[in-house]
Design a protein around this motif. Structure first.
Motif, PDB file in Angstrom:
ATOM      1  N   UNK B 126     -24.180  17.505   8.696  1.00  0.00           N
ATOM      2  CA  UNK B 126     -24.105  18.108   7.357  1.00  0.00           C
ATOM      3  C   UNK B 126     -22.753  18.739   7.021  1.00  0.00           C
ATOM      4  N   UNK B 129     -17.979  14.546   5.939  1.00  0.00           N
ATOM      5  CA  UNK B 129     -18.265  13.502   4.959  1.00  0.00           C
ATOM      6  C   UNK B 129     -18.969  12.343   5.644  1.00  0.00           C
ATOM      7  N   UNK B 130     -18.517  12.081   6.881  1.00  0.00           N
ATOM      8  CA  UNK B 130     -19.114  11.006   7.658  1.00  0.00           C
ATOM      9  C   UNK B 130     -18.709  11.225   9.102  1.00  0.00           C
ATOM     10  N   UNK B 150     -11.995   7.317   4.529  1.00  0.00           N
ATOM     11  CA  UNK B 150     -13.086   8.136   3.993  1.00  0.00           C
ATOM     12  C   UNK B 150     -12.584   9.566   3.739  1.00  0.00           C
ATOM     13  N   UNK B 155     -13.792  12.487  -3.343  1.00  0.00           N
ATOM     14  CA  UNK B 155     -13.643  13.905  -3.037  1.00  0.00           C
ATOM     15  C   UNK B 155     -13.359  13.989  -1.542  1.00  0.00           C
ATOM     16  N   UNK B 186     -16.981   1.526  -1.736  1.00  0.00           N
ATOM     17  CA  UNK B 186     -18.282   1.240  -2.332  1.00  0.00           C
ATOM     18  C   UNK B 186     -18.623   2.177  -3.478  1.00  0.00           C
ATOM     19  N   UNK B 187     -18.194   3.401  -3.335  1.00  0.00           N
ATOM     20  CA  UNK B 187     -18.710   4.406  -4.276  1.00  0.00           C
ATOM     21  C   UNK B 187     -17.596   5.049  -5.087  1.00  0.00           C
ATOM     22  N   UNK B 307     -16.554  14.113  -8.108  1.00  0.00           N
ATOM     23  CA  UNK B 307     -17.821  14.052  -7.387  1.00  0.00           C
ATOM     24  C   UNK B 307     -18.976  14.112  -8.386  1.00  0.00           C
ATOM     25  N   UNK B 308     -19.602  12.963  -8.609  1.00  0.00           N
ATOM     26  CA  UNK B 308     -20.663  12.893  -9.617  1.00  0.00           C
ATOM     27  C   UNK B 308     -21.831  13.810  -9.278  1.00  0.00           C
ATOM     28  N   UNK B 309     -22.011  14.121  -7.996  1.00  0.00           N
ATOM     29  CA  UNK B 309     -23.147  14.972  -7.630  1.00  0.00           C
ATOM     30  C   UNK B 309     -22.897  16.426  -8.010  1.00  0.00           C
ATOM     31  N   UNK B 310     -21.683  16.761  -8.429  1.00  0.00           N
ATOM     32  CA  UNK B 310     -21.417  18.122  -8.905  1.00  0.00           C
ATOM     33  C   UNK B 310     -21.735  18.282 -10.394  1.00  0.00           C
ATOM     34  N   UNK B 311     -21.822  17.153 -11.103  1.00  0.00           N
ATOM     35  CA  UNK B 311     -22.029  17.214 -12.545  1.00  0.00           C
ATOM     36  C   UNK B 311     -23.470  17.585 -12.832  1.00  0.00           C
ATOM     37  N   UNK B 312     -23.652  18.682 -13.547  1.00  0.00           N
ATOM     38  CA  UNK B 312     -25.005  19.112 -13.871  1.00  0.00           C
ATOM     39  C   UNK B 312     -25.732  19.766 -12.715  1.00  0.00           C
ATOM     40  N   UNK B 313     -25.036  20.031 -11.606  1.00  0.00           N
ATOM     41  CA  UNK B 313     -25.715  20.628 -10.451  1.00  0.00           C
ATOM     42  C   UNK B 313     -26.106  22.079 -10.723  1.00  0.00           C
TER      43      UNK B 313
END
Lengths: 180, 580
Positions: B126, B129-130, B150, B155, B186-187, B307-313
């Motif tokens: 956790x 990143x990888x 990576x 990000x 990929x992303x 980082x799309x996962x930060x948008x609207x978080x």
């Protein structure tokens, strides 16, 4: 509300842990998670059913997309889809009630896969609702053991285009997958 | 073990690092990484021997943040690897690109609880990143090449590569091209959505009270010029996050200063009154927003982050754009109209009032030395040109308030994780990345005691950093919370320190103590002139607090101000309350 995600990953050690850990860490509630091989070599396909709000699911999808080992994430959402679950149910079925249990199994198009002296093991495939219904129907007889695989899901194909395809088969819904 | 192959696995590691452009690594040897250390001597990469592996990651982190390059760490298995965890978590939270290479026990005994075996890929899952577990020499180059790709892409963040001892000892051919990484592609962010850009432009055009929220992403993306162009053309002021300090110049006329928990009250007031927030490369951290329900209630929000996962978080936004800030701003800029928002700027200036003039830093020396004095004078004496590396706590906030950062990458601090002990090792890394820069450590007496063993690393490596210890005899920020929210019960916050001047002597470096403001300038000059690393202990007011402050969970405008009266009629009493 349950949301169905289909996730393609590299078939390599630790991928399941990565995905499961991500859901645990971000507090997303997994209802079921299944994983298995796919039509593509070296790739696994997971079906994840998540119990969460739409916004939460969108975040989960974005987090999945950040994983190096994840190739593709589809959120099936409201699209027409086939969702199937398999259950093995051992139900108490002495001789006095055996025919009744067998009848029920027939109604649900379930198969009897093991017959013991005082019980039957029944295999049933279907949507989660159908299996819930069968379990409810069998409960009065006494369920001794119950195992379910969790859902495997697939979006239904389009019926709109009867023309023969000239190009290769479409990628599994990668375009629609963006509409989250 | 395969005899075939042009290189040993250990050689492949260094070959790979060399080809990735790595010139310096930070590490600590041990049994499971010994083959790699043995091969190191044939390569011209500098190895910095640390005193604790946690510091190796902080050094690599400081190195990366100061330079924009990827920091590299080497450690052995077991405790060597677990000591990396705090450093990796720190880098993960602040998006620092790192590659950590750890030795692992032989693949034949993996999973048997062999000597110095820990499941470090499991443990660091956790906080990276990888990560990779490499058990064959042939897999080393692909894993390392992908690790670098990576770490840098999207990000950025830390990546760990765990390599078994037999993989280091085994042989394989070096096939660089065949190991070309592709999975990190990929992303990538999706192509820009013209409709989202149009909606953003529409909001900018109609905004009467807009504010740019300038974050760390500006530096990561290299979008400083574009942000300034947009701000100047559209006459939009900017407020900065802690990690955004320096991304755009503090002395720019449109700069408001830091926002959030210890931001200036007028800045937070302006955010609460704004009708449009343009969030650039920031993530609406709880230290920035305060109570989410009451955050910027009148404002439409445009959020641009890679980082799309930060948008609207954390905060619902009106326009969310996932993408590299530089790319997005370049697409937006041609259509951003010139505007005059002097009315709004005047309103903010009104809120600001004379608080800057009445601020504690400008008060005469009344016998008490205040950290604010130290920061302000340090800023003045270094011409604002130093790279300042701060630890975590009160001094970190005072630095952010009183040292005005104009240059990019001039403030290095642990923002997201808040890792005490970060400053000294990170500063050593920063200095190694930018030898021409003047590097200052600003640390508290608590945090400094966590990692001061690295003074010896600085000496051994011939690294010059200047150190300002802000000694108030307390774990000051925790004490402040105890004073404000725990009825003044100072549980475990008074902390003793060694004689720092003698300590400096023991390490063979310049050391000095300052108790009054009058002695400050001379001490700073002496430290700067000293040949090697130099340390100044500033004995400051013991129970001073950082103001203003938004208590955790309160709304942004509900700030605690500096108390208007204070027993003892010290400088604190004279500052009065903030005018906002």
């Amino acid at each position: 509300m349950p949301h169905v995600l289909v996730v393609y990953t590299d078939d390599e050690p630790g991928v399941l842990t990565r995905v499961a850990s991500l859901f645990r860490r971000r507090g997303f509630n997994i209802h079921s998670l299944t994983v298995g091989p796919t039509e593509r070599p070296h790739q696994s396909r997971m079906t994840i059913v998540v119990d969460a709000e739409e916004a939460t699911v969108r975040l989960a999808v974005e987090h999945l997309r950040k994983q190096v080992s994840v190739l593709e994430v589809q959120q099936l959402g409201d699209r027409p889809k086939v969702v199937r679950d398999l259950a093995l149910i051992r139900v108490a079925a002495g001789l006095d009630v055996r025919s009744e249990v067998l009848q029920l199994a027939q109604v649900f198009r379930a198969n009897v896969v093991d017959i013991a002296g005082d019980s039957l093991a029944i295999e049933c495939t279907g949507g989660p609702d159908k299996i819930d219904a069968l379990v409810d129907a069998l409960r009065p007889f006494g369920i001794l053991e119950l195992g379910r695989t969790g859902a495997v899901a697939m979006a239904r194909g389009s019926r709109a285009s009867p023309q023969p395809r000239l190009t290769a088969a479409p990628q599994p819904a990668s375009n629609q997958a963006m509409s989250v | 073990m395969s005899k075939a192959g042009t290189h040993t696995g250990a050689q492949l590691i260094w070959e790979c690092l060399t080809r990735e452009g790595v010139t310096t690594v930070f590490g600590y040897p041990g049994g499971a990484i010994l083959p790699t250390y043995d091969a190191m001597v044939d390569f011209s990469i500098r190895h910095v021997l640390v005193r604790h592996e946690q510091s190796a990651v902080h050094m690599a982190d400081g190195y990366a943040r100061a330079s924009g390059r990827v920091g590299v760490v080497v450690a052995t298995s077991g405790p060597g690897a677990t000591n990396l965890v705090t450093g990796l978590a720190t880098a993960m939270m602040d998006s620092t690109p790192l590659v950590a290479i750890t030795g692992q026990v032989g693949s034949g005994v993996l999973g048997t609880d062999a000597f110095q075996e820990v499941d470090i890929t499991g443990i660091t899952l956790p906080v990276t990143k990888h990560n990779y577990l490499v058990t064959r020499a042939a897999d080393i180059v692909p894993a390392l090449r992908e690790a670098f790709a990576v770490a840098k892409s999207g990000r950025s963040g830390p990546v760990l590569v765990d390599i078994t001892k037999d993989a280091q000892q085994g042989r394989a051919d070096l096939d660089w091209e065949a190991a070309e990484p592709i999975r990190h592609l990929r992303h990538l962010p999706p192509p820009l959505d013209p409709e989202a850009l149009a909606r953003a432009l529409e909001l900018i055009r109609h905004a009467k009270r807009p504010i740019i929220l300038a974050g760390h992403g500006i530096q990561m993306s290299g979008a400083r010029a574009e942000v300034l162009t947009l701000a100047e053309r559209a006459d939009i002021p900017f407020a900065l996050t802690l990690l955004g300090l320096g991304a755009v110049p503090a002395t720019h006329p449109l700069s408001l200063g830091m926002m959030g928990m210890h931001g200036e009250a007028w800045v937070n007031k302006a955010i609460q009154e704004a009708d449009l927030l343009l969030a650039f490369g920031m993530r609406f951290d709880d230290r920035v927003t305060g109570k989410l329900k009451e955050y910027a209630p009148h404002a439409k929000k445009i959020h641009i982050d890679i980082d799309a996962s930060e948008l609207g978080k954390n905060v619902p936004v009106d326009v969310a754009i996932a993408g590299d800030l530089l790319t997005v701003l370049r697409a937006l800029l041609p259509d951003v109209p010139v505007a005059d928002r002097s009315k709004w700027l005047k309103q903010i200036r009104g809120w600001r009032g004379d608080s800057a003039v009445r601020d504690i830093k400008n008060l005469p020396d009344d016998g008490h030395l205040y950290a604010a004095h130290v920061m302000h004078d340090l800023w003045r004496l270094t011409g604002g040109n130093a790279v300042v590396v701060t630890d975590v706590g009160q001094h970190q906030m005072w630095e952010a308030q009183y040292y005005h950062h104009d240059a990019e990458r001039s403030l290095i601090t642990s923002g997201g994780a808040g890792t005490m002990g970060f400053a000294l090792p990170a500063a050593i890394g920063a200095k190694l990345a930018r030898p021409e820069a003047e590097v200052w450590v600003v640390a508290g007496d608590g945090g400094f005691q966590m990692t001061f063993a690295e003074l010896m690393t600085a000496v051994q490596e011939g690294v010059k950093v200047n150190i300002a210890i802000i000694n108030n005899g307390f774990l000051g920020m925790v004490r402040q919370w105890q004073a404000l929210f725990y009825e003044g019960r100072y549980a475990a916050t008074p902390i003793l320190s060694p004689d720092f001047v003698k300590l400096a002597g023991a390490f063979g470096i310049h050391g000095q103590r300052v108790d009054t403001r009058a002695d400050l300038a001379e001490a700073v000059a002496a430290a700067r002139a000293a040949e090697g690393t130099a340390l100044i202990e500033f004995r400051v007011e013991q129970e001073d607090s950082v103001y203003p402050m938004v208590p955790a969970g309160a709304a942004l405008h509900e700030m605690i101000r500096r108390p208007a009266t204070h027993a003892g009629a010290s400088a604190i009493a004279e500052t009065g309350s903030d005018p906002v």
